[in-house]
Design an enzyme around this catalytic site. Structure first.
Site, PDB file in Angstrom:
ATOM      1  N   ASP A 181     -16.324 -10.827  18.236  1.00  0.00           N
ATOM      2  CA  ASP A 181     -17.754 -10.739  18.551  1.00  0.00           C
ATOM      3  C   ASP A 181     -18.196 -12.042  19.226  1.00  0.00           C
ATOM      4  OD1 ASP A 181     -20.476  -9.303  17.637  1.00  0.00           O
ATOM      5  OD2 ASP A 181     -20.738 -11.480  17.497  1.00  0.00           O
TER       6      ASP A 181
ATOM      7  N   HIS B  75     -23.950  -5.131  15.702  1.00  0.00           N
ATOM      8  CA  HIS B  75     -22.771  -5.663  16.395  1.00  0.00           C
ATOM      9  C   HIS B  75     -21.489  -4.979  15.923  1.00  0.00           C
ATOM     10  CE1 HIS B  75     -24.250  -9.511  18.478  1.00  0.00           C
ATOM     11  NE2 HIS B  75     -25.196  -8.610  18.440  1.00  0.00           N
TER      12      HIS B  75
HETATM   13  C1  LIG Z   1     -27.794 -10.783  22.327  1.00  0.00           C
HETATM   14  O1  LIG Z   1     -28.287 -11.976  21.806  1.00  0.00           O
HETATM   15  C2  LIG Z   1     -28.596 -11.955  20.463  1.00  0.00           C
HETATM   16  C3  LIG Z   1     -28.364 -10.878  19.634  1.00  0.00           C
HETATM   17  C4  LIG Z   1     -28.700 -10.964  18.300  1.00  0.00           C
HETATM   18  C5  LIG Z   1     -28.419  -9.870  17.407  1.00  0.00           C
HETATM   19  O2  LIG Z   1     -27.580 -10.085  16.433  1.00  0.00           O
HETATM   20  C6  LIG Z   1     -27.248  -9.124  15.552  1.00  0.00           C
HETATM   21  C7  LIG Z   1     -26.350  -9.408  14.528  1.00  0.00           C
HETATM   22  C8  LIG Z   1     -26.039  -8.429  13.621  1.00  0.00           C
HETATM   23  O3  LIG Z   1     -25.231  -8.735  12.646  1.00  0.00           O
HETATM   24  C9  LIG Z   1     -26.546  -7.162  13.719  1.00  0.00           C
HETATM   25  C10 LIG Z   1     -27.411  -6.863  14.743  1.00  0.00           C
HETATM   26  O4  LIG Z   1     -27.886  -5.707  14.802  1.00  0.00           O
HETATM   27  C11 LIG Z   1     -27.787  -7.851  15.665  1.00  0.00           C
HETATM   28  C12 LIG Z   1     -28.648  -7.590  16.705  1.00  0.00           C
HETATM   29  C13 LIG Z   1     -28.977  -8.642  17.554  1.00  0.00           C
HETATM   30  O5  LIG Z   1     -29.802  -8.502  18.562  1.00  0.00           O
HETATM   31  C14 LIG Z   1     -29.655  -7.345  19.303  1.00  0.00           C
HETATM   32  O6  LIG Z   1     -28.310  -7.209  19.726  1.00  0.00           O
HETATM   33  C15 LIG Z   1     -28.135  -6.044  20.455  1.00  0.00           C
HETATM   34  C16 LIG Z   1     -26.688  -5.906  20.829  1.00  0.00           C
HETATM   35  O7  LIG Z   1     -25.994  -5.380  19.741  1.00  0.00           O
HETATM   36  C17 LIG Z   1     -28.951  -6.091  21.715  1.00  0.00           C
HETATM   37  O8  LIG Z   1     -28.469  -7.055  22.588  1.00  0.00           O
HETATM   38  C18 LIG Z   1     -30.394  -6.343  21.364  1.00  0.00           C
HETATM   39  O9  LIG Z   1     -31.085  -6.605  22.551  1.00  0.00           O
HETATM   40  C19 LIG Z   1     -30.579  -7.486  20.457  1.00  0.00           C
HETATM   41  O10 LIG Z   1     -31.900  -7.470  19.997  1.00  0.00           O
HETATM   42  C20 LIG Z   1     -29.293 -12.092  17.780  1.00  0.00           C
HETATM   43  C21 LIG Z   1     -29.525 -13.158  18.612  1.00  0.00           C
HETATM   44  O11 LIG Z   1     -30.103 -14.312  18.180  1.00  0.00           O
HETATM   45  C22 LIG Z   1     -30.496 -14.341  16.877  1.00  0.00           C
HETATM   46  C23 LIG Z   1     -29.158 -13.094  19.952  1.00  0.00           C
HETATM   47  O12 LIG Z   1     -29.354 -14.145  20.730  1.00  0.00           O
END
Ligand SMILES: COc1cc(-c2[o+]c3cc(O)cc([O-])c3cc2O[C@@H]2O[C@H](CO)[C@H](O)[C@H](O)[C@H]2O)cc(OC)c1O
Ligand SMILES: O=c1ccn([C@@H]2O[C@H](COP(=O)(O)OP(=O)(O)O)[C@@H](O)[C@H]2O)c(=O)[nH]1
Length: 490
Positions: free
Chosen positions: A125, A18
């Site tokens: 965020d 993120h």
């Molecule tokens: C989109 O919904 C969710 C995303 C996450 C999530 O959170 C997250 C937090 C961090 O600090 C670092 C990460 O790398 C990360 C990644 C993550 O999931 C991924 O996010 C990506 C976008 O940056 C992308 O959308 C990917 O498909 C995700 O796998 C977590 C979460 O629930 C725990 C979510 O609902």
């Protein structure tokens, strides 16, 4: 005359995915500030870097921030480290709750820093919607940065009402569909994000909370491309997700991916994976990679191995193993290939396959002309990276919102061939199903595969055009800058 600068504060969630995405979005905001930028106030960006909750995460965040600080050309972006806060307790196993509460704890530090630095706008965020309170208290316009699809955004906006309409847990809706404006009927069992399963879970409660709060922001900045999700973006703009209330303006500024040097040509064959690809014919290799958290046990790996072997296609497979026992980190370990793969598999496929047990240079791989298809966990960044290079996909969703992404890739965007993933068996895919999907993806007779390949090329062109001058993402960035400047002037 050049007037004083307009300082935009960015508040990322301190996890590398993120954080990197929001910093990259900040660079785009600073980018070319428009023909009129010499006469209007220049924008500057200050990233408020929260102290990460774990040592592993802190060192990743620190390394990334240092890299950006050191890189030339990013002169109007500054970094301001926020003081450490004590992480929330009792959220083990509930990552959304943990991240949301951790971001809420940043509020006093964001407030004092915004006062000290002077903020024309705050961009947070999507796990940090609680920080809207700070912006309102200070009278500063606030934007949320959404790192995923317009599909997930539409579902998030609709969720508070859906929550009231649906009297049972969503996991009990197996076999039925859910209505999300802009999407075809969403099959609840296979496609809803996992964290929606049980209404009693804190993750679900936070998802509903964020969905409500998104409506109160001055704008939603989203890492998508108007041409990828036109129906969804129209449905949101027309207020269909929350009837009776106008949605905030949505700014689709994607694809926000740091393509570094991998934009056109792949980098020199310095990495073993890239060197191996150099020796393969064009569009002949299927690439399999499952994000920063994806890993397989021996049972799943066996199905992949058998499916790949029977498909007859060339492959580059990133195979990671489970997180280290006893570790708090969710990150996979390097795959132990002897333990994970069937006897003799590596020998039998030596001439046409490479199994890579570590972190792979995914962007460079997807940029390589030898790659013709991508079996992916459907993380949104991975998806955008693939489409940027016109590589069609076969979806194998694993966690977070990826099942919804997979549904959209097949049913709306048409850039992926469907693959049956058994969610009840921890996202298990049978060897025969993988074999079928790989054959279809890589150029068999199937009409589905041909359409996905054509559509992926079409979307590559659309994504590249979107970021050019006069493209949709370029225009959205300009609208966003104008809105921020108007807010600052007011
Ligand atoms: C989109 O919904 C969710 C995303 C996450 C999530 O959170 C997250 C937090 C961090 O600090 C670092 C990460 O790398 C990360 C990644 C993550 O999931 C991924 O996010 C990506 C976008 O940056 C992308 O959308 C990917 O498909 C995700 O796998 C977590 C979460 O629930 C725990 C979510 O609902
Ligand atoms: O072996 C790997 C696995 C992942 N990635 C990168 O990690 C990011 C994964 O982000 P995504 O949103 O796809 O999924 P997440 O890991 O956040 O679930 C993408 O930029 C990938 O290119 C990579 O470079 N090598």
């Amino acid at each position: 005359m050049v007037s004083s600068s307009v300082n935009v504060l960015l508040l990322p969630e301190p996890g590398s995915g993120h954080l990197m995405s929001l910093i990259e979005a900040g660079k785009r905001l600073l980018g070319s500030q428009g023909a009129d930028s010499s006469s209007s106030s220049p924008l500057t960006v200050t990233v408020l870097v929260p102290h990460a909750a774990t040592a592993e995460s802190a060192s990743e965040v620190d390394a990334h921030v240092r890299r950006v600080e050191a890189s030339s050309g990013v002169t109007s972006m500054r970094f301001h480290r926020l003081p450490a806060v004590a992480p929330p307790t009792e959220c083990a196993g509930n990552p959304q709750e943990f991240k949301s509460r951790y971001m809420e704890l940043q509020k006093p530090h964001v407030a004092s820093t915004a006062r000290e630095l002077g903020a024309a706008a705050i961009v947070v965020d999507f796990f940090a919607t609680t920080v809207l309170d700070v912006a309102r208290e200070l009278g500063v316009p606030a934007y949320v940065y959404f790192t995923s699809t317009a599909g997930l955004l539409a579902l998030s906006l609709r969720l508070p009402a859906l929550d009231a309409e649906v009297g049972v847990d969503f996991e009990a809706l197996e076999g039925t569909v859910v209505d999300v404006p802009g999407l075809p009927p969403v099959p609840a069992g296979p496609a809803l994000p996992g964290f929606m399963a049980r209404k009693g879970s804190p993750n679900y409660a936070w998802f509903v909370y964020h969905g409500k709060r998104f409506m109160d922001f001055d704008g939603i900045i989203i890492n998508t491309v108007a041409e990828l999700e036109p129906g969804l973006l129209s449905a949101i703009a027309e207020g269909k997700c929350v009837p009776g209330r106008a949605a905030p303006p949505v700014y689709p500024i994607g694809p926000v991916v740091d393509l570094g040097g991998a934009k056109e040509a792949p980098p020199s064959s310095s990495h073993e994976c890239v060197a191996w690809l150099d020796a393969q014919p064009a569009a002949s290799v299927v690439f399999l990679c499952f994000g920063s958290l994806g890993w397989f046990d021996a049972a799943k790996a066996r199905e992949v191995a058998v499916g790949l072997e029977r498909s007859g296609h060339r492959f580059l497979w990133v195979l990671r193993g489970p997180p280290a026992p006893g570790s708090l980190s969710p990150h996979p370990t390097d795959g132990d290939l002897d333990a994970l793969l069937p006897e003799g598999f590596l020998d039998r496929t030596r001439d046409r396959g490479l199994v890579w047990p570590k972190w792979a240079p995914q962007k460079a791989v997807l940029a390589h002309p030898a790659v013709g298809g991508f079996v992916t966990h459907c993380g949104w960044n991975s998806t955008l990276e693939s489409l940027w290079h016109g590589v069609p996909l076969a979806p194998w969703p694993l966690y977070a919102e990826q099942h919804l992404n997979a549904f959209e890739l097949v049913s709306c965007m048409g850039v992926a061939v469907a693959m049956e993933v058994d969610r009840k068996r921890d996202n298990f895919v049978e060897a025969a199903e993988l074999e079928r999907a790989v054959r279809s993806l890589m150029g068999g007779e199937s009409e589905e595969g041909r359409k996905a390949r054509d559509k992926a090329k079409e979307m590559r062109d659309a994504c590249r055009k979107a970021v050019e001058e006069s493209g949709s993402s370029h225009a959205a960035l300009q609208r966003l800058r104008d809105a921020i400047r108007r807010g600052a002037a007011a």
